[in-house]
Design an enzyme around this catalytic site. Structure first.
Site, PDB file in Angstrom:
ATOM      1  N   HIS A  86      32.580  35.260  32.820  1.00 27.28           N
ATOM      2  CA  HIS A  86      32.774  35.074  31.378  1.00 27.28           C
ATOM      3  C   HIS A  86      34.108  34.399  31.087  1.00 27.28           C
ATOM      4  O   HIS A  86      35.110  34.675  31.752  1.00 27.28           O
ATOM      5  CB  HIS A  86      32.633  36.391  30.609  1.00 27.28           C
ATOM      6  CG  HIS A  86      33.628  37.466  30.934  1.00 27.28           C
ATOM      7  ND1 HIS A  86      34.786  37.647  30.214  1.00 27.28           N
ATOM      8  CD2 HIS A  86      33.644  38.419  31.894  1.00 27.28           C
ATOM      9  CE1 HIS A  86      35.458  38.678  30.700  1.00 27.28           C
ATOM     10  NE2 HIS A  86      34.793  39.170  31.734  1.00 27.28           N
ATOM     11  N   ASP A  88      35.266  34.345  27.872  1.00 32.86           N
ATOM     12  CA  ASP A  88      35.893  34.990  26.707  1.00 32.86           C
ATOM     13  C   ASP A  88      36.879  36.052  27.186  1.00 32.86           C
ATOM     14  O   ASP A  88      36.805  36.520  28.331  1.00 32.86           O
ATOM     15  CB  ASP A  88      34.843  35.605  25.770  1.00 32.86           C
ATOM     16  CG  ASP A  88      34.099  36.780  26.381  1.00 32.86           C
ATOM     17  OD1 ASP A  88      33.751  36.721  27.581  1.00 32.86           O
ATOM     18  OD2 ASP A  88      33.850  37.776  25.665  1.00 32.86           O
ATOM     19  N   GLU A 153      31.000  38.446  26.903  1.00 36.93           N
ATOM     20  CA  GLU A 153      30.989  39.648  27.743  1.00 36.93           C
ATOM     21  C   GLU A 153      31.835  40.748  27.128  1.00 36.93           C
ATOM     22  O   GLU A 153      31.444  41.917  27.126  1.00 36.93           O
ATOM     23  CB  GLU A 153      31.504  39.310  29.149  1.00 36.93           C
ATOM     24  CG  GLU A 153      31.159  40.379  30.194  1.00 36.93           C
ATOM     25  CD  GLU A 153      32.115  41.553  30.213  1.00 36.93           C
ATOM     26  OE1 GLU A 153      31.739  42.610  30.723  1.00 36.93           O
ATOM     27  OE2 GLU A 153      33.250  41.437  29.707  1.00 36.93           O
ATOM     28  N   ASP A 180      34.262  39.802  38.787  1.00 36.61           N
ATOM     29  CA  ASP A 180      34.778  40.278  37.502  1.00 36.61           C
ATOM     30  C   ASP A 180      35.188  41.743  37.633  1.00 36.61           C
ATOM     31  O   ASP A 180      35.058  42.533  36.715  1.00 36.61           O
ATOM     32  CB  ASP A 180      33.704  40.103  36.420  1.00 36.61           C
ATOM     33  CG  ASP A 180      34.245  40.375  35.015  1.00 36.61           C
ATOM     34  OD1 ASP A 180      35.466  40.269  34.816  1.00 36.61           O
ATOM     35  OD2 ASP A 180      33.431  40.701  34.127  1.00 36.61           O
ATOM     36  N   HIS A 427      42.822  43.970  29.646  1.00 32.20           N
ATOM     37  CA  HIS A 427      42.685  44.465  28.262  1.00 32.20           C
ATOM     38  C   HIS A 427      44.015  44.958  27.690  1.00 32.20           C
ATOM     39  O   HIS A 427      44.031  45.533  26.608  1.00 32.20           O
ATOM     40  CB  HIS A 427      41.642  45.589  28.130  1.00 32.20           C
ATOM     41  CG  HIS A 427      40.255  45.169  28.494  1.00 32.20           C
ATOM     42  ND1 HIS A 427      39.140  45.851  28.061  1.00 32.20           N
ATOM     43  CD2 HIS A 427      39.788  44.126  29.208  1.00 32.20           C
ATOM     44  CE1 HIS A 427      38.055  45.250  28.531  1.00 32.20           C
ATOM     45  NE2 HIS A 427      38.426  44.196  29.239  1.00 32.20           N
TER      46      HIS A 427
END
Ligand code: BES
Ligand code: MN
Ligand code: MN
Length: 463
Positions: A86, A88, A153, A180, A427
């Protein structure tokens, strides 16, 4: 092979410069104001696919953010790999906690810092660079490849399921490859064979129809923040178990064998607690930390708000209070069922003094993949060559919802070949990718494509 590895060495600086320009695009899928950036990022990925020699490059629009697709199918009789990733990323806020700006990739020490460096642009880029090197030096690839790089995602891959359903022929392959996730530790490569599922919920409480003076009304009205706190406090018992009735019913128990395998991993709770900065670890009684994170379901409050949170003091009895609560799920729990049980229980324990709405924001199913498949065996061989070390087998606590859908819709097993690190700050502020992992990842990817046909002999693609 030697020539390809030499090419990688010679082009290291250019690779990093290109990765930096990919990381400069703030492709935050959840922010409406970044929708153009997300599209620009899909274009960047598609252009790059073209540049390195991939074919049939396409950008597919979806009801949300676009999918970047490409392929290289000139190896008849050889296996076909569907590479998923992904482009994003998660929001970068709070910006003030970053040492260097999140969208200006910066090398400090042995790491490259930027939002998306590990999750997942950097890991997607690892494969793009191995494909480039292979095609440049050999003029062809040892396998057929299909690349599917999506832009949703981080918000639950909701439109990708429809895309996969509508493009089953286009996506026909022998296996899925995903980078990932993380290695077990620095210098300790690993194969991941299980991910947790997820149900992401929001609870909104409304008490009085408007904010009230807490002096004039406090004492006669149930404060919604208090009511919400009382609800949240009831969601775990004193043994750290989730109290929702039926929550554990479908949990597949850990086998003795698996528990023994976890115990053999190089792990220290003390070191873990210290790294995390917690005074003491917490979790479901009767399970080790790795068991709790990898193979047990949990419930977490992700955020809670309401009332006055600005500087100074304001006396107010707020009208509303809300919380975002997620449940991480394990095989054989189902996301929709967990959401239902949650809603039913919240409604049951919510006090009569407030009205409560419960919403299911998104979800995904837990995945468990075979560890003896030809793809995994090729990945083990590739990691051994790429990192000069035998990989170990691990599970992960995070979620990649599309993995189960690849199995259900396309009949494909996934190989989870992660090059991140457990402390990579995914994150969070100061996300990074370790440079040894980045370049080791590229070497591993080259070896994986090279080795796969040897392991797939006799494994014909399903019709
Ligand atoms: N790359 C992660 C998934 C992941 C995290 C795998 C840690 C292994 C270890 C992915 O980008 C992610 O963050 N997924 C979300 C899924 C959700 C938005 C549906 C997650 O796990 O919170
Ligand atoms: Mn990711
Ligand atoms: Mn993520």
């Amino acid at each position: 092979m030697e020539k390809i590895l030499a090419y990688l060495e010679e082009n290291k600086d250019r690779y990093l410069a290109e990765l930096k320009s990919l990381l400069a695009i703030p492709s935050v899928s959840t922010h409406k104001e970044n929708v153009d950036d997300v599209r620009r990022c899909a274009n960047w990925v598609a252009d790059h696919m073209r540049t390195i020699g991939l074919q049939n490059v396409q950008i597919f629009p979806t009801a949300g953010h676009p999918v970047a697709y490409s392929e290289w199918l000139n190896a008849p009789g050889k296996p076909t790999v569907l590479l998923y990733g992904h482009y994003d990323v998660q929001p970068a806020e709070p910006l003030e906690l970053w040492t260097s700006p999140p969208f200006e990739a910066t090398i400090r020490g042995e790491n490259l810092y930027a939002r998306g460096s590990a999750d997942d642009k950097g890991q997607v880029f690892i494969h793009l660079k191995s494909i480039e090197a292979y095609l440049k030096i050999m003029g062809s690839l040892p396998v057929n490849l299909k690349l599917l790089i999506e832009g949703e995602e981080e918000i639950g891959s909701e439109n990708l399921e429809t895309f996969v359903k509508e493009h089953k022929d286009l996506l026909k392959a022998d296996l899925v490859l995903i980078s990932d996730s993380s290695m077990f530790a620095k210098g300790v490569p690993s194969i991941c064979y299980s991910l947790r599922g997820l149900s992401y919920m929001q609870i909104d409480l409304v008490g009085p129809g408007k904010d009230l003076h807490s002096g004039s009304f406090g004492g006669s009205v149930h404060n919604p923040i208090q009511a919400l706190s009382e609800i949240i406090a009831q969601l775990h018992d004193k043994n750290g178990r989730v109290t929702i009735p039926g929550f554990y019913n479908d949990v597949r128990p850990l086998s003795k064998k698996e528990r023994a395998a976890f115990k053999k991993l190089p792990w220290s709770d003390k070191k873990y607690a210290k790294e995390l900065g917690v005074k003491q670890l917490y979790g479901e009684k009767g399970f080790t930390s790795l068991e709790r994170v990898w193979a047990r379901p949990t419930l977490e409050c992700n955020g809670i708000w309401g009332g006055f949170t600005g500087e100074g003091a304001k006396t107010v009895l707020p009208s509303k209070a809300s919380a975002k609560i997620s449940m991480r799920l394990v095989p054989d729990q189902k996301s929709a069922k967990a959401a239902q049980l949650f809603e039913k229980y919240i409604k049951k324990i919510a006090p009569k003094t407030v009205s409560v709405t419960v919403r299911n924001l998104h979800g995904g199913e837990a995945a468990i993949t075979p560890i003896d498949s030809p793809g995994v065996r090729a990945a083990v061989a590739a990691l051994e060559k790429g990192f000069k070390k035998k990989p170990l087998y691990q599970r992960e606590g995070g979620s990649i919802p599309i993995v189960v859908q690849f199995k259900q819709l396309l009949g494909l097993d996934t190989v989870l070949l992660g090059f991140g690190l457990p402390d990579e700050n995914a994150h969070a502020p100061d996300e990074f990718i370790n440079l040894d992992n980045f370049f080791g990842g590229i070497r591993t990817s080259v070896h994986f494509f090279n080795e796969l046909p040897n392991f797939m002999n006799g494994h014909k693609r399903k019709k």
